[in-house]
Scaffold this active site. Structure first.
Site, short mmCIF file in Angstrom:
data_model
loop_
_atom_site.label_atom_id
_atom_site.label_comp_id
_atom_site.label_asym_id
_atom_site.label_seq_id
_atom_site.Cartn_x
_atom_site.Cartn_y
_atom_site.Cartn_z
N ASP A 247 41.73 38.13 36.75
CA ASP A 247 41.82 39.60 37.25
C ASP A 247 41.06 39.54 38.50
O ASP A 247 39.75 39.28 38.35
CB ASP A 247 41.30 40.45 36.10
CG ASP A 247 42.33 40.75 35.19
OD1 ASP A 247 43.33 40.29 35.29
OD2 ASP A 247 41.83 41.35 34.22
N ASP B 97 39.01 32.40 36.92
CA ASP B 97 39.05 33.75 36.50
C ASP B 97 40.71 34.34 36.75
O ASP B 97 41.23 33.57 38.16
CB ASP B 97 38.11 34.63 37.15
CG ASP B 97 38.01 36.12 36.67
OD1 ASP B 97 38.65 36.46 35.67
OD2 ASP B 97 37.51 36.73 37.65
P1 B16 Z 1 42.44 43.37 28.79
P2 B16 Z 1 39.34 38.40 33.56
C1 B16 Z 1 39.09 40.82 32.16
O1 B16 Z 1 39.74 39.61 32.83
C2 B16 Z 1 38.79 41.98 33.16
O2 B16 Z 1 38.13 41.74 34.48
C3 B16 Z 1 38.08 42.90 32.52
O3 B16 Z 1 38.12 44.06 33.44
C4 B16 Z 1 38.92 43.48 31.30
O4 B16 Z 1 38.29 44.35 30.41
C5 B16 Z 1 38.99 42.15 30.38
O5 B16 Z 1 40.00 41.06 31.18
C6 B16 Z 1 39.99 42.37 29.25
O6 B16 Z 1 41.17 42.79 29.69
O7 B16 Z 1 42.36 44.69 28.44
O8 B16 Z 1 43.69 43.01 29.63
O9 B16 Z 1 42.67 42.35 27.50
O10 B16 Z 1 38.52 38.96 34.92
O11 B16 Z 1 38.36 37.70 32.58
O12 B16 Z 1 40.34 37.51 33.89
#
Ligand code: B16
Length: 235
Positions: free
Chosen positions: A14, A12
């Site tokens: 984030d 992962d």
């Molecule tokens: P974006 P991951 C996710 O990343 C985040 O945890 C989540 O909070 C976010 O809404 C999602 O990506 C979409 O992100 O707005 O930048 O496209 O934890 O899967 O790395």
């Protein structure tokens, strides 16, 4: 007791490689403020790992907003993303979380293939900001998937790119939705962070500094012929 071959590690992004979760929270909180309601860190937990539009819907629900035209929702999601990208622009290589680089380097020196599995459409930008692309053999992210976590799609796509069977993959996840998706993909999952949120993970650690990779992996053994009864080794 038998041990599954371990060929690939899927991460992962984030909150696991870089702490961008705090930036998501700040941007969503600002949006909630503009819409006239408060948004707590506890409420933010349910947004982690899920897609941008699903996150917006969850946020609106917190504010008691149940009806909103798609065009308005898309405009709000874009607004949040613009704030979020301003935060991301401040990231530097020093923002990679403690222990991550050495953990990845160690895995790769043992011949383990590595991939990112992130729901984020901003994943390539984040990886460039902190200069971690050379540490990964494959990237599956929000730009290449249709169904966000907890669907297993992003993990299965990462495994496919690596040419490794799902059962030979370990996933390192920071969000409950991701833990669930990895389990559905038939992979073993190490949760990084809050034990309560990540209770479904096969093993939970606080950070990559906590354990040396070899010790970590030697502690995980798969038991039985069906299912994933992962347990800590006795020795
Ligand atoms: P974006 P991951 C996710 O990343 C985040 O945890 C989540 O909070 C976010 O809404 C999602 O990506 C979409 O992100 O707005 O930048 O496209 O934890 O899967 O790395």
């Amino acid at each position: 007791m038998r041990t599954q071959p371990f060929e690939a590690a899927i991460f992962d992004l984030d909150g696991v490689i870089v702490d961008t979760a705090k930036f998501h929270y700040q941007a969503w909180k600002s949006l909630a403020g503009e819409l006239g309601f408060d948004f707590s860190e506890r409420e933010n937990e349910q947004l982690k790992g899920v897609s941008r539009m699903e996150s917006l819907d969850l946020l609106l629900r917190v504010g008691g907003i149940t009806e909103m035209p798609l065009t308005r929702r898309e405009a709000l999601a874009n607004r949040k993303n613009e704030w979020y990208k301003e935060y991301l622009a401040t990231l530097t290589p020093a923002d990679v979380l403690p222990g991550v680089r050495s953990f990845l380097a160690h895995l790769r020196s043992c011949g383990i293939r590595t991939a990112i599995a992130s729901a984020s459409k901003n994943a390539p930008f984040i990886m460039d900001q902190v200069n971690i692309r050379p540490l990964f053999d494959a990237i599956a992210d929000g730009n290449s998937i249709v169904k966000a976590k907890p669907d297993p799609e992003v993990f299965l796509q990462a495994a496919r790119q690596l040419g490794v069977a799902p059962g030979a993959c370990f996933v390192f996840e920071g969000a409950a939705a991701g833990v669930e998706g990895a389990i559905r993909a038939g992979m073993r999952v190490v949760g990084i962070g809050d034990g309560q949120q990540l209770a479904r993970a096969h093993l939970i650690i606080n950070s990559f500094q906590q354990l040396e990779p070899v010790i970590l992996l030697s502690q995980i053994t798969v038991t039985g012929d069906s299912g994933w009864g992962v347990c800590l080794n006795e020795q």
